[in-house]
Design an enzyme around this catalytic site. Structure first.
Site, PDB file in Angstrom:
ATOM      1  CE  LYS A  53      30.181 -23.326 -38.016  1.00  0.00           C
ATOM      2  NZ  LYS A  53      30.541 -23.934 -36.731  1.00  0.00           N
ATOM      3  CD  GLN A  97      33.230 -26.455 -35.852  1.00  0.00           C
ATOM      4  OE1 GLN A  97      32.949 -25.338 -36.277  1.00  0.00           O
ATOM      5  NE2 GLN A  97      32.303 -27.391 -35.692  1.00  0.00           N
ATOM      6  CG  ASP A 120      29.324 -21.452 -31.772  1.00  0.00           C
ATOM      7  OD1 ASP A 120      28.539 -21.377 -32.734  1.00  0.00           O
ATOM      8  OD2 ASP A 120      30.389 -22.085 -31.785  1.00  0.00           O
TER       9      ASP A 120
END
Ligand code: NAP
Length: 293
Positions: A53, A97, A120
């Site tokens: 990412k 994460q 997200d």
């Protein structure tokens, strides 16, 4: 023979489009989008995902910050990090994460994230806004799939879409998005899960099948109808002595059996996976432009 939906190439097109926008922002003296990623612990897969990412950000010209913490960080300390990111005007969007170590509540952390920076799309506010068809951050995998359907101009209105899997991050949002009154959408949606009986009978009726259950090769040729659009979300590592790594990545679809029958199909690898990463970049751009609220 199906048309192969090329996620790798589509993701590159999206990255090129974003890179062009970044150049324009730079030229006009505007702020460059900035994504932060929070990584807790040493899980190999999580490290690989986060590094990917951050690299994607570099490729398109975004600023990026990686915040790494020991697996022993307390929940209170991590919540403090989240608060700081919420308040940092430099950071447009960030991700924490997952999975987090067991002593940290994923729900508490997710709910602490400012929904306006939640690229997200996991915060309940974003999920709720998505359900109400309001501007929202849509989680990266479903957003990436919507981009594929749109960019391949796949008809969805009035179609029967069968989603296999009902997880928070893939199956459930996918089912909601496909039933919304918009394009892509306007489908009649059936959700299948581990308690569904006769999945093959149901999937055989589908114009669009989205397989997101995490069981390699689950969807066999006799479970799809001729001409169906088949989206394979699954990624499972299976042992493969012929590979240097010792394993191969397999989707939820038995590609050899389904491809000859399908109208469109996504391969694994090179289908949904690269689009998930590209969708995070799209969300970050939206966050920087304050376009999701
Ligand atoms: P998950 O949280 O484990 O959810 C799996 C879902 O599939 C659950 O709803 C489960 O039903 C259902 N399921 C499991 N076995 C089933 C069976 N035999 N028949 C029917 N339904 C079954 O997984 P996830 O996070 O949604 O991920 C699904 C797959 O997509 C995994 O392989 C994952 O690695 C992959 N993935 C790929 C990407 C990408 O970028 N390509 C992104 C995210 C995930 P219950 O609810 O009844 O338990």
């Amino acid at each position: 023979m199906a048309i192969i939906i090329d996620g790798k190439a589509t993701a590159q097109i999206i990255r090129d489009e974003i890179a062009e926008k970044v150049l324009e922002l730079r030229k006009n003296g505007h702020k460059i989008p900035h994504l932060a990623a929070v990584l807790v612990g040493n899980d190999g897969a999580s490290q690989t995902y986060v590094n990917g990412k951050v690299n994607d950000c570099r490729q398109v010209g975004f600023e990026s910050t990686l915040k790494k913490f020991d697996a022993g960080i307390s929940e209170a300390e991590l919540l403090k990090v989240v608060e700081e990111l919420n308040e940092d005007p430099e950071i447009d969007g960030y991700i924490v994460q997952l999975p987090l170590p067991e002593h940290i509540s994923t729900q508490k952390v997710t709910e602490k994230i400012n929904p306006e920076k939640d690229v997200d799309g996991f915060h309940p506010v974003n999920v709720g806004r998505m359900v109400k068809n309001l501007p929202a951050f849509i989680s990266a995998t479903p957003f990436g799939i919507m981009q594929l359907l749109q960019r391949y101009k796949i008809e969805t209105e009035g179609k029967h879409c069968v989603v296999i899997g009902r997880s928070d991050i893939v199956g459930t949002p996918m089912a909601i998005l496909m039933s919304r009154k918009t394009y892509p959408g306007n489908c009649t949606v059936t959700v299948c899960h581990s308690r569904t009986k006769n999945i093959g009978e149901i999937s055989k009726e589908a114009d669009i099948v989205i397989a997101a259950l995490g069981k390699a090769g689950f969807l066999r040729g006799d479970m799809v109808k001729e001409g169906a659009v088949v989206i394979d979300v699954g990624i499972t590592r299976v042992q493969d002595a012929s590979k240097k790594s010792g394993y191969a990545l397999k989707g939820d679809v038995n590609f050899e059996e389904v491809e000859p029958k399908a109208g469109y199909i996504t391969p694994v690898p090179g289908g949904v996976g690269p689009m998930t990463r590209a969708a995070l970049l799209l969300n970050t751009l939206l966050a920087a432009q304050k376009k999701s609220y």
